[in-house]
Design an enzyme around this catalytic site. Sequence first.
Site, PDB file in Angstrom:
ATOM      1  N   ASN A 174      74.935  45.885  56.740  1.00 51.24           N
ATOM      2  CA  ASN A 174      74.942  45.533  58.160  1.00 51.24           C
ATOM      3  C   ASN A 174      73.515  45.407  58.679  1.00 51.24           C
ATOM      4  O   ASN A 174      72.760  44.590  58.156  1.00 51.24           O
ATOM      5  CB  ASN A 174      75.859  46.423  58.999  1.00 51.24           C
ATOM      6  CG  ASN A 174      75.615  47.907  58.945  1.00 51.24           C
ATOM      7  OD1 ASN A 174      75.957  48.564  57.974  1.00 51.24           O
ATOM      8  ND2 ASN A 174      75.055  48.472  60.003  1.00 51.24           N
ATOM      9  N   ASP A 175      73.087  46.141  59.686  1.00 53.11           N
ATOM     10  CA  ASP A 175      71.865  45.850  60.446  1.00 53.11           C
ATOM     11  C   ASP A 175      70.624  45.639  59.576  1.00 53.11           C
ATOM     12  O   ASP A 175      70.368  46.416  58.646  1.00 53.11           O
ATOM     13  CB  ASP A 175      71.532  47.009  61.388  1.00 53.11           C
ATOM     14  CG  ASP A 175      72.671  47.403  62.286  1.00 53.11           C
ATOM     15  OD1 ASP A 175      73.699  46.700  62.295  1.00 53.11           O
ATOM     16  OD2 ASP A 175      72.547  48.432  62.972  1.00 53.11           O
ATOM     17  N   PRO A 176      69.798  44.632  59.921  1.00 60.65           N
ATOM     18  CA  PRO A 176      68.474  44.542  59.307  1.00 60.65           C
ATOM     19  C   PRO A 176      67.594  45.685  59.784  1.00 60.65           C
ATOM     20  O   PRO A 176      67.670  46.112  60.936  1.00 60.65           O
ATOM     21  CB  PRO A 176      67.938  43.190  59.797  1.00 60.65           C
ATOM     22  CG  PRO A 176      68.676  42.921  61.064  1.00 60.65           C
ATOM     23  CD  PRO A 176      70.029  43.547  60.895  1.00 60.65           C
TER      24      PRO A 176
ATOM     25  N   GLN B 108      70.890  48.112  56.420  1.00 59.94           N
ATOM     26  CA  GLN B 108      71.921  49.129  56.245  1.00 59.94           C
ATOM     27  C   GLN B 108      72.824  48.729  55.082  1.00 59.94           C
ATOM     28  O   GLN B 108      73.350  47.616  55.041  1.00 59.94           O
ATOM     29  CB  GLN B 108      72.725  49.269  57.526  1.00 59.94           C
ATOM     30  CG  GLN B 108      71.965  49.896  58.675  1.00 59.94           C
ATOM     31  CD  GLN B 108      71.755  51.383  58.461  1.00 59.94           C
ATOM     32  OE1 GLN B 108      72.624  52.193  58.766  1.00 59.94           O
ATOM     33  NE2 GLN B 108      70.594  51.761  57.951  1.00 59.94           N
TER      34      GLN B 108
END
Length: 834
Positions: A46-48, A63
Amino acid sequence: MRRRRLISLLTVAALVGAVPVAQAEPPFIEPHRPQFHYTPAKNWMNDPNGLVYHKGEYHLFYQYNPEGNTWGNMSWGHAVSPDLVHWRELPLALPHDDNEMVFSGSAVVDHGNTSGFGTPGNPAMVAIYTTHSKLNGRQAQSLAHSTDNGRTWTKYAGNPVLDIGSTEFRDPKVQWQAGRWLMTVALSTEHKVRLYSSPDLKTWTHLSDFGPQGAVGGVWECPDLFPLRVDGDPRKTKWVLVVSINPGGIAGGSAAQYFVGDFDGTRFIPDDDGGYTPPRGVVMQDFESSYGGWITTGSAFGSAPATGALPGQLPVSGVEGTGYANSFHGGDGSTGTLTSPPFEVDEAYLNFKIGGGKHPHDPAASTDDPPAASQVLADFEGGSYGTWIATGEAFGAAPATGTLPGQQQVSGWQGSGLVNSFLNGDGTTGTLTSPEFTISSPYLNFLVGGGNHPEGSAAPTAVRLVVDGKVVRSATGKDSEALDWASWDVRDLAGKAARLEVVDDNTGGWGHILVDHVVLAQTPAKPRSTETTVNLVIDGKVVRTATGADSETLDWASFDLREYRGKQARISLVDRNTAGWGHVLADRFTLADAPARSTVERADWVDFGKDYYAPVSWENVPDGKRYAIGWMNNWQYAGNTPTSPWRSAQSVSRQLGLRTVGDEVKLVQEPVRALDRLHQGPPVFVHGSTVREGSRSLGRRAEGQALDIEATFSVMDADRFGLKVHSGPGQETVIGYDATRRELYVDRTRSGRVDFSPDFPAVQRAPLTVVNGKVTLRVLVDRSSVEVFGGMGQAVITGLVFPDADSDEVKVFSEGGNARIDRLTLWHMGSYRR
């Protein structure tokens, strides 16, 4: 051409140094695997995180779950690029351990060795991340450092370096600013961004807080604060604060908003103070003294307007004046309606404020009792499963009698027992299988609730009908503890022997299922009406509807009445919900000549699509430009997208800027120029071509599922026009401009696999003004996504799509008149891994 391409490849290899792109692995070939959007070889992403440039490499941390294809075991994955286009996956950077998960954060290069982790000749790369304690859920900020360009890492022995005792304190973004380190970090449930400073990355001083402001319908996450020149003018600089929100985005679910303002070294001061005055008009009902001629049924609305929060209710805000309609009389378990006298529609808009539960009107739903059963297969009464067989731990030895420990309130089951796989929480799994039965009626009806993890997903929570060893029907919950009727038409299976399987293979959020009252019947059961809505009723039909956002804050909403001028209408407030957030709030119904705009509509959005979240920008970039990347997914359905062995991709890297639009300064974005390096073969050109009513193919040379398209259209007299990509039998993704609404839009309701979540099929829209009669589009098409940049990056829509492999045709279309293609250029795209 061959010589120029060879020189280009050699240049890229030289930039990478010891990791030449020419030695990368061959392109991924799994269904839906993106070709020019970064994905890890396997598992959840997920998130950078940790975006930083160092020693010729752009670092992308993210993530990552090293142990599976669903969210969990959060760690930092790692990839590097010489140009923000070609990516190479590296080994895991920061793993979770027995004490912590490694949540989102940032990375810097400590050139001054302020932390002491490196040396003046070899400065350390320092990661600043959120420690999520596995023991108590507390979130605090921690450090790790690397002195070999991010290949190996050491966690700081003094972690955490910033701990305020909160479970909602995360996602630090750190930069070197004015001779000290500056951190922006989210106080997520307070809808605030907190600023800190530090001389050494280890000791932090609180500077200020920003917020709440803008959209606050969900938690705030992943803040990023940075300066940009306005219109490229070095004499005029503004600061941009990006804040992601989940849920509560403009297209539903996850999104990222931004604020433009100034930063004085201590505080961020937005240009817009957040104030709003709705259009003036004729107030039909303000609920200041009584309901007047409005008629109530049931008990939910009481005998008079509320003047504050009702007993047992959270604080209510956003009321105009003192009185308002509130269906929480008697709590969420009460139901009822509140209906206006008839009135003639003589204005263009009906504006009002609304709050309460998010339970939309369903025209297919019913208030009638379900049809009588021909045969009851299971009612789960009597304290046992009878001849049903349970395996695993999720279902226990007997049916539940209601809500289980730690579970939100369960509602909607019949009698005293039900199947509930929340036994000991979402972490348990198992199956519950019926004895064999004969399908002897046309319909199989049952109540179902719990998690939305369909059959076919990696970890389903589903009811399955099995005939001849094959799953022939399936159903799942809707991330709700309210059971509702589902019905299968089984006429084609008449006389067959069958079994039912209730499956819970999910250990994540909403990883459970609820089932009750399984019956064979002569007619289908319709879903129950569970709405909490404000409806506009004309000729006995609901023609406009709105609902709250699971919030006790009332916000502006608007109904467009223009097509109903001269008609008789009624306003109906409806509460048919008895579960959580089972109430509606409303106030100040006003007829006006312009629409009121909600907080979400007034906010500035980085991307108007459903699938661009947690964007952050790179630090230490050598040319001073600001580049950013975001996670292409939405928490509404992220765990169910139909991909394996990986899940999720990052967007393309984008260059950010500020442009004056009218009297406002707006964020603009465009794909990084290096993306052109992935263009393959000669382009397809279309110049000066009229697009008449209907659609037509651009031909065989334009077919493909990895494309870069630039187009300029003249509007002429068309109502809507644009492109259709991923087009095939029964499938298409429509990228268009609506001249009547002055909006760019992406319609993915027929884009292939759309059945894995009710939130997925959607039309996503962004405001965009025609300039000199023309609309410009840049469209990036990959195997499972479209990124659309309208008006030179002024309006951006990012959306996932999951078409069939043979849905690769490209068409142009026009509706309601003709449009013209002034110029269209289409390139085929290669893989980022070549």
